[in-house]
Structures are given as structure tokens and as C-alpha cells.
Design a protein around this motif. Sequence first.
Motif, PDB file in Angstrom:
ATOM      1  N   VAL A 123      11.774   4.069  -7.196  1.00 48.10           N
ATOM      2  CA  VAL A 123      11.263   2.812  -7.566  1.00 48.10           C
ATOM      3  C   VAL A 123      12.432   3.423  -8.910  1.00 48.10           C
ATOM      4  CG1 VAL A 123       9.464   2.259  -9.050  1.00 48.10           C
ATOM      5  CG2 VAL A 123       8.787   2.488  -6.537  1.00 48.10           C
ATOM      6  N   TYR A 124      12.984   2.191  -9.374  1.00 46.41           N
ATOM      7  CA  TYR A 124      13.977   2.686 -10.232  1.00 46.41           C
ATOM      8  C   TYR A 124      14.816   3.972 -10.279  1.00 46.41           C
ATOM      9  CZ  TYR A 124      12.565  -1.643 -13.493  1.00 46.41           C
ATOM     10  OH  TYR A 124      12.218  -3.129 -13.587  1.00 46.41           O
ATOM     11  N   GLY A 125      15.005   4.268  -9.209  1.00 50.46           N
ATOM     12  CA  GLY A 125      15.996   5.464  -9.082  1.00 50.46           C
ATOM     13  C   GLY A 125      15.097   6.299  -8.404  1.00 50.46           C
ATOM     14  N   TYR A 126      14.190   6.604  -8.728  1.00 49.31           N
ATOM     15  CA  TYR A 126      13.251   7.626  -8.752  1.00 49.31           C
ATOM     16  C   TYR A 126      11.831   7.056  -7.160  1.00 49.31           C
ATOM     17  CZ  TYR A 126      13.229   8.226 -13.200  1.00 49.31           C
ATOM     18  OH  TYR A 126      13.977   8.901 -14.740  1.00 49.31           O
ATOM     19  N   ASP A 127      12.507   8.628  -6.354  1.00 48.60           N
ATOM     20  CA  ASP A 127      12.024   8.595  -4.622  1.00 48.60           C
ATOM     21  C   ASP A 127      10.697   8.616  -5.229  1.00 48.60           C
ATOM     22  OD1 ASP A 127      13.488   9.364  -2.065  1.00 48.60           O
ATOM     23  OD2 ASP A 127      11.190   9.979  -2.055  1.00 48.60           O
TER      24      ASP A 127
ATOM     25  N   GLY B 275       0.627  -1.747  -0.136  1.00 41.66           N
ATOM     26  CA  GLY B 275       0.682  -0.080   0.266  1.00 41.66           C
ATOM     27  C   GLY B 275       0.539   0.973   0.036  1.00 41.66           C
ATOM     28  N   ILE B 276       2.033   0.852   0.083  1.00 47.60           N
ATOM     29  CA  ILE B 276       2.964   2.692   0.742  1.00 47.60           C
ATOM     30  C   ILE B 276       3.506   2.394  -0.739  1.00 47.60           C
ATOM     31  CG2 ILE B 276       4.683   3.808   1.799  1.00 47.60           C
ATOM     32  CD1 ILE B 276       4.050   2.263   4.638  1.00 47.60           C
ATOM     33  N   ILE B 277       4.343   1.437  -1.106  1.00 45.34           N
ATOM     34  CA  ILE B 277       4.621   1.729  -2.191  1.00 45.34           C
ATOM     35  C   ILE B 277       3.839   2.254  -3.822  1.00 45.34           C
ATOM     36  CG2 ILE B 277       6.145   0.336  -4.235  1.00 45.34           C
ATOM     37  CD1 ILE B 277       6.482  -1.856  -1.724  1.00 45.34           C
ATOM     38  N   CYS B 278       2.519   1.744  -3.498  1.00 41.92           N
ATOM     39  CA  CYS B 278       1.315   2.384  -4.421  1.00 41.92           C
ATOM     40  C   CYS B 278       0.831   3.244  -3.981  1.00 41.92           C
ATOM     41  CB  CYS B 278       0.487   1.103  -4.924  1.00 41.92           C
ATOM     42  SG  CYS B 278       1.636   0.108  -5.799  1.00 41.92           S
ATOM     43  N   SER B 279       1.210   4.444  -2.491  1.00 36.71           N
ATOM     44  CA  SER B 279       0.654   5.148  -2.643  1.00 36.71           C
ATOM     45  C   SER B 279      -1.147   5.199  -2.256  1.00 36.71           C
ATOM     46  CB  SER B 279       0.798   6.263  -3.692  1.00 36.71           C
ATOM     47  OG  SER B 279       2.296   6.506  -4.050  1.00 36.71           O
ATOM     48  N   LEU B 280      -0.844   4.034  -1.730  1.00 40.40           N
ATOM     49  CA  LEU B 280      -2.491   3.663  -0.828  1.00 40.40           C
ATOM     50  C   LEU B 280      -2.447   3.811   0.742  1.00 40.40           C
ATOM     51  CD1 LEU B 280      -3.675   1.328  -3.016  1.00 40.40           C
ATOM     52  CD2 LEU B 280      -4.332   3.954  -3.675  1.00 40.40           C
ATOM     53  N   VAL B 281      -1.762   3.729   0.750  1.00 40.26           N
ATOM     54  CA  VAL B 281      -0.782   4.379   2.769  1.00 40.26           C
ATOM     55  C   VAL B 281       0.329   5.390   2.348  1.00 40.26           C
ATOM     56  CG1 VAL B 281       0.111   2.326   4.489  1.00 40.26           C
ATOM     57  CG2 VAL B 281      -2.035   1.899   2.984  1.00 40.26           C
TER      58      VAL B 281
ATOM     59  N   LYS C  69       7.519  12.118  -7.548  1.00 41.48           N
ATOM     60  CA  LYS C  69       5.891  10.813  -7.141  1.00 41.48           C
ATOM     61  C   LYS C  69       5.451  10.164  -8.377  1.00 41.48           C
ATOM     62  CE  LYS C  69       2.074  11.038  -4.224  1.00 41.48           C
ATOM     63  NZ  LYS C  69       2.194  10.621  -2.742  1.00 41.48           N
ATOM     64  N   ASP C  70       5.360  11.380  -9.339  1.00 41.69           N
ATOM     65  CA  ASP C  70       5.174  11.084 -10.648  1.00 41.69           C
ATOM     66  C   ASP C  70       5.483  10.222 -11.193  1.00 41.69           C
ATOM     67  OD1 ASP C  70       6.347  12.714 -11.711  1.00 41.69           O
ATOM     68  OD2 ASP C  70       5.072  13.614 -12.978  1.00 41.69           O
ATOM     69  N   LYS C  71       7.045  10.730 -11.967  1.00 47.53           N
ATOM     70  CA  LYS C  71       7.821   9.681 -12.427  1.00 47.53           C
ATOM     71  C   LYS C  71       8.116   7.918 -11.890  1.00 47.53           C
ATOM     72  CE  LYS C  71      10.921  11.652 -15.383  1.00 47.53           C
ATOM     73  NZ  LYS C  71      11.568  12.782 -14.808  1.00 47.53           N
ATOM     74  N   ALA C  72       7.898   8.104 -10.281  1.00 48.74           N
ATOM     75  CA  ALA C  72       7.859   6.002  -9.631  1.00 48.74           C
ATOM     76  C   ALA C  72       6.559   6.202  -9.736  1.00 48.74           C
ATOM     77  CB  ALA C  72       8.106   6.833  -7.817  1.00 48.74           C
ATOM     78  N   LYS C  73       5.618   7.019  -9.826  1.00 43.84           N
ATOM     79  CA  LYS C  73       4.490   5.921  -9.834  1.00 43.84           C
ATOM     80  C   LYS C  73       4.080   5.165 -11.015  1.00 43.84           C
ATOM     81  CE  LYS C  73       1.099   7.807  -7.503  1.00 43.84           C
ATOM     82  NZ  LYS C  73       0.174   9.255  -6.924  1.00 43.84           N
ATOM     83  N   SER C  74       4.658   6.391 -11.939  1.00 43.94           N
ATOM     84  CA  SER C  74       4.488   5.861 -13.422  1.00 43.94           C
ATOM     85  C   SER C  74       5.052   4.099 -13.935  1.00 43.94           C
ATOM     86  CB  SER C  74       4.805   6.455 -14.462  1.00 43.94           C
ATOM     87  OG  SER C  74       6.404   6.640 -14.199  1.00 43.94           O
ATOM     88  N   TYR C  75       6.152   4.186 -13.025  1.00 41.89           N
ATOM     89  CA  TYR C  75       6.795   3.150 -13.367  1.00 41.89           C
ATOM     90  C   TYR C  75       5.846   1.254 -12.958  1.00 41.89           C
ATOM     91  CZ  TYR C  75      11.131   4.356 -15.193  1.00 41.89           C
ATOM     92  OH  TYR C  75      11.904   4.752 -15.832  1.00 41.89           O
TER      93      TYR C  75
END
Lengths: 257, 311
Positions: B64-68, B49-55, B73-79
Motif C-alpha cells: 500500500v503506497y509502497g509499504y509491504d 478483507g485481506i487488504i484491510c487485515s480482516l482476513v 504493517k502499521d505504515k501500510a494500514k495508516s494509508y
Amino acid sequence: MTLEQQFIAFKTIVVKEILRFARIWVQTIVPAVITTSLYFLIFGNLIGSQLGDINGYSYIDYIVPGIILMSVITNAYGNVVSSFYGHKFQHHVEEMLVSPMPNSVLLAGFVVGGVARALVVGSVVTLVATFYTNIHFEHIFITLAVVILTAILFSLAGFVNAVYANSFDDISIIPTFVLTPLTYLGGVFFSIEMLSTFWQNIALFNPILYMVNAMRYGMLGVSDIDITMAFIIIGVFLACLYGFCLYLLHNGIGLRQ
Amino acid sequence: MPNALSIQHLTKTYKNNVQALKDISLDIVKGDFFALLGPNGAGKSTAIGIICSLVNKTAGSIKVYGYDLDKEKDKAKSYIGLVPQEFNFNVFEPVFEIVVNQAGYYGIPRKKAAQRAELLLKQLGLWEKRRDMARELSGGMKRRLMIARALVHEPQLLILDEPTAGVDIEIRRSMWVFLEEINRQGTTIILTTHYLEEAEALCRNIAIINNGEIIENTKMKTLLARLHSETFILDLKENINKVPAVAGYKIALLDSSTLSVEVNKDQTVNEVFDELSRLNLHVTSMRNKSSRLEELFVCLTGNQIKDDAQG
């Protein structure tokens, strides 16, 4: 996300929202037509014909702007509160929360969905009103501005309600116990000049009074209050609600544990 | 080269003071098929949940792939693509629309989204159901719909939170084949599951989480090599009423024609067969009592629970 990607995300929500209320038009559009027809028939024609003019207008002409705006308010609010709470309740708001879409785009999508329904219902109610009286617009741009700004404002308010709601009861409490009384006391059916000074001063704390009067000014050219003040009040409420909605989304209040 | 996922000192304390995650750190390399296991309430879903911004996290950082996840946020989430544990789509929407709209939230033009949705729905055997409302799908179809939805924006990191829960064995196997294929094509996969044979069959690396702490983080092979003994179930042709004596082996009679035999790391099954043949007993079939990972999992998490109770 690039601006183009943000626009695609925004458009996705807006189209989805419009299709949603269009698909259930019997629940979303027809009730407003029936209710306002009854207002026009009973208050406008039957009772109104027994009353004298207000500010130089027949009673039915006087109440038409308020009734149109009332339908705009309830539909903008109702659309966003029920749709966004539905997204929360069924958890499919998570589809948006996991995506890179900015919070402002998510908010704009739902707000424009609410505005779209408010404009559709407002237009239908205006059409119904033409069966009972002659509609004219003294200041068409002011009328449009008031309708759109009010629809945005109450869409934002509906969003706040949906964010805090934990049950279906919670999405009907505010419309029943706050919105409806404020609308009825907001000068839809009367001029505040009919009230005693004490109640006139109390009525000035009701933000809907300013919107109804600005609408009346747009359509009839008469208002109980200064039109500039009305726009300032609408603008302040809009800014506060927009900022508050973004704060709620940023912190995940009501959405993320 | 950045990892697919890097979690540093992640902590989560809920409002009711339940500490779901206690300073966990975890690195998952690109292209991995990673198992994140743990008993119910261990903290797996909170971490996901935390990794996917739900918690909301309490402390720590995620890349995520080097993006904090905080700063970009938007870069990390797009991966990330998520297949959650619970069905979370609008059951009153058609299957095709659910997948295409999800692509829309990622800014993918509708035409391209429709092409990708068609491909995924065909691969997952849902194309014929594309116009059906999601509520009309079976449980297995709903799971596959969530996989299609998670993949429509072509994520580099796919997180599957119990993707095969409640799915029959045939569909489960076909989902394994599909997941292995997308992993082969380069997508990093994190899998949580209660079917441990699934994790054993698919995953190369594993972390076990219990009581909000990572108690094991290693290669699957290394972990399985730690198993000191395996228990086999032998079905006999003959009916017997006494446990056959085979020196050095723990044997139990489960019923008149079924034996359980514990074989240590330094022993072989051949010796058991030889001795049973000598006693004129014939084995018709043999199977593991439980998967090897399951035995280790119970051992690891069971010990932890005991330690906690004693501590």
C-alpha cells in the motif's frame, strides 16, 4: 505508530471501556454489592458467629479477603469477556483491526478496562465489608499488588475466552463451570488445613488458592501457603496468558478467517 | 513512484477448502477511481478483507503506497480507509463518538479528531444526528456514518465495499458527488458495487473478478468500447400490433406502444428514427435497456460461468 500515538489509541480503548461499564452500572457494579453483602450477612454474621476462630481470626474477618478477591476475579474476567465478545459479535472489533494500532496496545486497552472495573467493584465490596467488620491491612502494598496482578490475570483469561467464543453461551460456560468452582474451592471460605492431606494436595493445583492466600496475607498476615510461591504462580500464569493472547491476536485466531 | 495498491499473486483458501482467490495480481495507480466488480461470491470481499487485515491470506503480497503489508504493517494500514459492506459500528454509541474513537485508534489526538469529525459529519449531512445512537439512524445515514468514520484519519486509499447498497437514489447521487470530490483532491478510491451504472459513472479503471480470478483489468473506456451492440427501448405515441420492419435492425414489440431496438456498433439510431417516421410512428421517449457496463458484465461473467460448467 509513535509511542504517543500508541498511547492515544490505548487511552481511547480504556476510556471507552470505563464508560461502558459505568453506563450500565446496575448490571456491572450493583450485583457484586448485593451478592457480597449476602455473603457477609449469612456466612460472616449468622453462620460465622457460631464458628470458632481460624488462624486466630473470627470467621468473618477470615473470609473478607477472599470475598473481595472473588469480586475482583469475576469482574475483571466478566468485563473483558463480555466487552470483547460484544466487539466481535457486532463486528466493531474491525474498527481496531483495520487500524495500525499494535496488538499489544489493543490487548492492554481491554485489560486495563477489566482492571478498572475490578478495582471499582473491589473497592465497593471493601466498603460494604466495613459495615460488618473492622477492615485492616497488615501489608497494604502486598494487598494492592495481589489485587492488581489478579485483576490483570483474569482480564487476560477473559480475553482468551472471548476470542474463542462463538456464541453468548460460550462466554458463560467458563465462568460457570470453571471459574466459580475454582474460586469456591480456592480457600475463600475455609483454610486448606481443614482438608485431609489428599485434598490439600489436590487444592495446591488450584491457582486461585495462591491468590486468595496472598490476599489474606496482605490483609491479615496469615496464609496457608508461602507468599513467595503465590507471587511466582501469579507471575507464571500472567506471563503465559499474556503471551498466549498476543499469539491469538497475531494469528487472528477467532478474529480473522 | 509506487502504486496506491499493488497486489501480487494473492491466494486465499478457506478452511473448508474453498479457494476464494486464485493467484490474483493487480496494480492500482495513485489518484485512481477504480471499480472492482464481480458477481456474488467472486472473491471481492475476500480481497478487500485481506487488504484491510480482516482476513488472513494464504499466499502473495500486498503493498500500500509502497509499504509491504507484512513488513511495514502499521505504515501500510495508516494509508487505508475502509467502508465495509456490513454495518460494523457499535449501534449503542453516539454518532460523534464512533467517528472520534476511530481517529483515536489511529493515534490522532481527541481535539484534532473532534474537528475532523465535525467537518466530515457536516459534509455528509449527519451533524444534526451527532448525539444520536447509531441504531437510530436510517440505512442511508448509517452508510454515510461509515464513510465519515473511514475518512477521519485522512487515508490516501479509500476502499468502498458496496457503499450505496440499500440507499435511495437521491442520497446515492449526493454520495457520488462527495466521492468524486475527495477523489479530485487526491484520494485513491476502490469501489465495489452491484449498481453498475455507478461504476460506469464514477470509475476510470476497472477489474472484474469471477471465481477468484481476475478476468478483466483495463480502462473503463476500453472495456465499454468492446460493446458490440446496445439495446434501446423506444416509447411510441401510437399503438401498434405488428413489429415495424426496419432493415438490418433487430426490433421486438414489448407491448402495443413499446419497442426494443438493438443497434450495432456500425449502425446509428437515426436510421431507425427515419424509418419509423416514414411509417408514421412517433417516438416519445428513449432509454437504454440496461447500462452498457451491465451488458458487458453479464456477457463476461456469464461466459465464464458457462466455461466453468463445460470445463
